[in-house]
Design an enzyme around this catalytic site. Structure first.
Site, mmCIF file in Angstrom:
data_model
loop_
_atom_site.group_PDB
_atom_site.id
_atom_site.type_symbol
_atom_site.label_atom_id
_atom_site.label_comp_id
_atom_site.label_asym_id
_atom_site.label_seq_id
_atom_site.Cartn_x
_atom_site.Cartn_y
_atom_site.Cartn_z
ATOM 1 N N SER A 123 -23.616 -66.348 -48.563
ATOM 2 C CA SER A 123 -23.746 -65.159 -47.712
ATOM 3 C C SER A 123 -24.694 -64.144 -48.325
ATOM 4 O O SER A 123 -25.176 -63.261 -47.632
ATOM 5 C CB SER A 123 -22.381 -64.522 -47.502
ATOM 6 O OG SER A 123 -21.822 -64.177 -48.743
ATOM 7 N N HIS A 145 -27.499 -70.094 -43.509
ATOM 8 C CA HIS A 145 -26.341 -69.197 -43.464
ATOM 9 C C HIS A 145 -25.750 -69.163 -42.059
ATOM 10 O O HIS A 145 -26.366 -68.634 -41.132
ATOM 11 C CB HIS A 145 -26.804 -67.797 -43.911
ATOM 12 C CG HIS A 145 -25.709 -66.791 -44.020
ATOM 13 N ND1 HIS A 145 -25.940 -65.440 -43.938
ATOM 14 C CD2 HIS A 145 -24.370 -66.914 -44.205
ATOM 15 C CE1 HIS A 145 -24.804 -64.794 -44.072
ATOM 16 N NE2 HIS A 145 -23.836 -65.667 -44.229
ATOM 17 N N GLU A 157 -29.018 -68.087 -40.142
ATOM 18 C CA GLU A 157 -30.050 -67.350 -40.875
ATOM 19 C C GLU A 157 -30.674 -68.345 -41.868
ATOM 20 O O GLU A 157 -29.957 -68.946 -42.675
ATOM 21 C CB GLU A 157 -29.366 -66.180 -41.614
ATOM 22 C CG GLU A 157 -30.260 -65.079 -42.078
ATOM 23 C CD GLU A 157 -29.440 -63.912 -42.674
ATOM 24 O OE1 GLU A 157 -28.342 -64.129 -43.204
ATOM 25 O OE2 GLU A 157 -29.939 -62.762 -42.612
ATOM 26 N N ASN A 195 -26.148 -59.564 -43.974
ATOM 27 C CA ASN A 195 -25.196 -58.793 -44.776
ATOM 28 C C ASN A 195 -25.781 -57.511 -45.341
ATOM 29 O O ASN A 195 -25.050 -56.587 -45.689
ATOM 30 C CB ASN A 195 -24.607 -59.678 -45.870
ATOM 31 C CG ASN A 195 -23.501 -60.541 -45.290
ATOM 32 O OD1 ASN A 195 -22.680 -60.052 -44.518
ATOM 33 N ND2 ASN A 195 -23.491 -61.818 -45.621
#
Ligand code: 3HC
Length: 290
Positions: A123, A145, A157, A195
């Site tokens: 992540s 991801h 991602e 994130n």
């Protein structure tokens, strides 16, 4: 009939993310081998697959035959040595750089051919750093991801490390597309895009709660009704896991070298108290059924 660019996907880690990735790949016609050495993890993963596939059938997103065929494509192994015959491997184990590097080094040795891509579902950990574990074949390591719940979330991602070859990036985009997802690229900076943007918002919601600006229900209600988020930031934090949120904030603070990314003290306290969210039955909110 599968349009997939690969035939067998190896998945390391049978948790929420690894299990979800395995399910989505199998639904796309790919054979999948899932490895997890944690006792009980494989049985739990099978049960989660059965429940999720049944739900997709109930919602007419999948036929019963397709769901049965998907389940039949997934096999489970409890030792890494048995994860043979894969032409792509994605790791989705604990967010610990040492554990991930150790596994990537083992995979690179098990699969000497650099045709076999080694993807990581991290992540926020640096792909460039993780790729060093593959030594002279670091160019086949790539960030892939996925988002939770994987069967429902559209995005993958795609994050190349500095060493990742353009051909591997193209192949990753093709695989994510064949899995029914929308791949979008981000560069290898702490937290990537998802994130880097999401976690500071969640962290800010904890600050707002800690400072008494509003109670959790109101914070979440305001963000849901006012910004059309499917879940408020505090509910989403519980869903992701408060320990994971702290971990990602630490990666952002260290990786971007900026204290404005430090985890909110209240968020850290809840983690110390063992209130990790859905998985422990209590985080910001309570989940008695779990
Ligand atoms: N498989 C199949 N069906 C599932 C499922 C799964 N894994 N998970 C949930 N469903 C089903 C539910 O059972 C429900 O069915 P029902 O309508 O018959 O009860 C249906 O999907 C819809 O779920 P809900 O009614 O509970 O709630 P929503 O309509 O809000 O949808 C959601 C659920 C898709 C999870 C939505 O709330 C959402 O999009 N939330 C935000 C999720 C998000 O932001 N994820 C990203 C987290 S960040 C991340 O993963 C990155 C990491 O690095 C931290």
């Amino acid at each position: 009939m599968s349009n997939s660019p690969i035939s067998t996907l190896g998945v390391l880690g049978a948790g929420q993310m690894g299990g979800g990735i395995a399910q989505v790949a199998a639904m796309a016609g790919i054979n999948v081998k899932v490895f997890d050495s944690f006792p009980g993890a494989l049985d739990k993963c099978k049960a989660v697959h059965a429940k999720s596939l049944a739900k997709l059938v109930e919602k007419a997103k999948l036929t019963k035959d397709a769901a049965d065929a998907a389940a039949a494509r997934i096999s489970f192994v409890a030792s890494l040595d048995q994860l043979t015959g894969c032409d792509w491997v994605v790791e989705a184990v604990i967010e610990d750089v040492r554990v991930k590097k150790d596994l990537l080094a083992k995979l690179a040795a098990m699969y000497p051919s650099d045709d076999v891509v080694l993807a990581t579902n991290t992540s926020s950990i640096s792909i460039t750093d993780l790729a060093t574990a593959a030594g002279s074949t670091a160019h086949r390591v790539v960030g892939m991801h996925f988002f939770n719940p994987v069967p429902l979330m559209q995005l993958v991602e795609v994050i190349p490390g500095i060493q990742t070859s353009p051909a591997v990036v193209e192949r990753t985009i093709a695989l994510a597309t064949a899995m029914g997802k929308t791949p979008l690229r981000a560069n290898d900076r702490a937290g990537f895009i998802s994130n880097r943007v999401l976690m500071p918002m969640i962290n800010e919601a904890f600050y707002a709660w800690m400072e008494g600006v509003a109670e959790p229900q109101a914070i979440d209600g305001i963000m849901k009704l006012g910004c059309n988020f499917p879940m408020g930031p505090l509910r989403l934090a519980d869903f992701i896991g408060l320990d994971t949120c702290v971990h990602i904030m630490n990666v952002l603070a260290d990786g971007l070298n900026n204290d404005r990314y430090r985890a909110c003290p209240l968020l850290k306290q809840l983690v110390i108290a063992g209130r990790l969210g859905d998985k422990t039955g209590r985080g910001v909110f309570e989940y008695p059924a779990k």
